[in-house]
Design a protein around this motif. Structure first.
Motif, PDB file in Angstrom:
ATOM      1  N   LEU A 249       0.856  -1.251  -0.181  1.00 19.68           N
ATOM      2  CA  LEU A 249      -0.072  -0.140   0.088  1.00 19.68           C
ATOM      3  C   LEU A 249       0.902   1.184  -0.020  1.00 19.68           C
ATOM      4  N   PRO A 250       0.453   2.374  -0.659  1.00 22.37           N
ATOM      5  CA  PRO A 250       1.348   3.436  -0.577  1.00 22.37           C
ATOM      6  C   PRO A 250       1.362   4.256   0.875  1.00 22.37           C
ATOM      7  N   THR A 251       2.326   5.018   1.060  1.00 26.70           N
ATOM      8  CA  THR A 251       2.431   5.418   2.248  1.00 26.70           C
ATOM      9  C   THR A 251       1.733   6.770   2.239  1.00 26.70           C
ATOM     10  N   PHE A 252       1.517   7.495   3.327  1.00 24.26           N
ATOM     11  CA  PHE A 252       0.875   8.884   3.267  1.00 24.26           C
ATOM     12  C   PHE A 252       1.621   9.823   2.592  1.00 24.26           C
TER      13      PHE A 252
ATOM     14  N   CYS B  59       0.860   9.275  -1.254  1.00 25.42           N
ATOM     15  CA  CYS B  59      -0.265   9.736  -1.631  1.00 25.42           C
ATOM     16  C   CYS B  59      -0.094  11.247  -1.646  1.00 25.42           C
ATOM     17  N   ALA B  60       0.282  11.903  -0.472  1.00 22.69           N
ATOM     18  CA  ALA B  60       0.468  13.448  -0.700  1.00 22.69           C
ATOM     19  C   ALA B  60       1.249  14.038  -1.687  1.00 22.69           C
ATOM     20  N   GLU B  61       2.447  13.199  -2.227  1.00 22.39           N
ATOM     21  CA  GLU B  61       3.366  13.517  -3.349  1.00 22.39           C
ATOM     22  C   GLU B  61       2.439  13.666  -4.629  1.00 22.39           C
ATOM     23  N   VAL B  62       1.673  12.522  -4.875  1.00 22.00           N
ATOM     24  CA  VAL B  62       0.756  12.210  -5.983  1.00 22.00           C
ATOM     25  C   VAL B  62      -0.103  13.307  -6.044  1.00 22.00           C
TER      26      VAL B  62
ATOM     27  N   LYS C  96       4.578  18.836   6.148  1.00 20.43           N
ATOM     28  CA  LYS C  96       5.808  18.380   6.781  1.00 20.43           C
ATOM     29  C   LYS C  96       5.511  18.410   8.392  1.00 20.43           C
ATOM     30  N   ARG C  97       4.949  19.856   8.583  1.00 14.60           N
ATOM     31  CA  ARG C  97       4.851  20.494   9.816  1.00 14.60           C
ATOM     32  C   ARG C  97       3.759  19.653  10.692  1.00 14.60           C
ATOM     33  N   TYR C  98       2.621  19.364   9.934  1.00 17.62           N
ATOM     34  CA  TYR C  98       1.554  18.825  10.998  1.00 17.62           C
ATOM     35  C   TYR C  98       1.014  17.428  10.682  1.00 17.62           C
ATOM     36  N   ALA C  99       1.585  16.629   9.501  1.00 13.70           N
ATOM     37  CA  ALA C  99       1.365  15.509   9.155  1.00 13.70           C
ATOM     38  C   ALA C  99       2.353  14.559   9.321  1.00 13.70           C
TER      39      ALA C  99
END
Length: 66
Positions: free
Chosen positions: A32-35, A38-41, A63-66
């Protein structure tokens, strides 16, 4: 016969555990893709529609909150 209680030597509890373990092994093997991936996509897909300020905010906020 699988799970037949009348068959001598068949442990239906053990059969059920083995079946659950097999399902877990298959699920664990699924990649499964990592968070982050997914965010980069998502960022790449929307980058061209965002303002410069928004482009800066998205990666830094993640980067700050997730």
């Amino acid at each position: 016969m699988k799970g037949d209680r009348s068959t001598a030597g068949v442990d239906i509890v053990q059969e059920r555990r083995a079946a659950r373990d097999e399902v877990k092994a298959v699920e664990a093997a699924a990649v499964l893709p990592t968070f982050e991936e997914c965010a980069e996509v998502y960022i790449r897909a929307n980058w061209s529609t965002w303002s410069e300020k928004h482009r800066d905010q998205w990666p830094s906020s993640l980067k700050r909150y997730a």
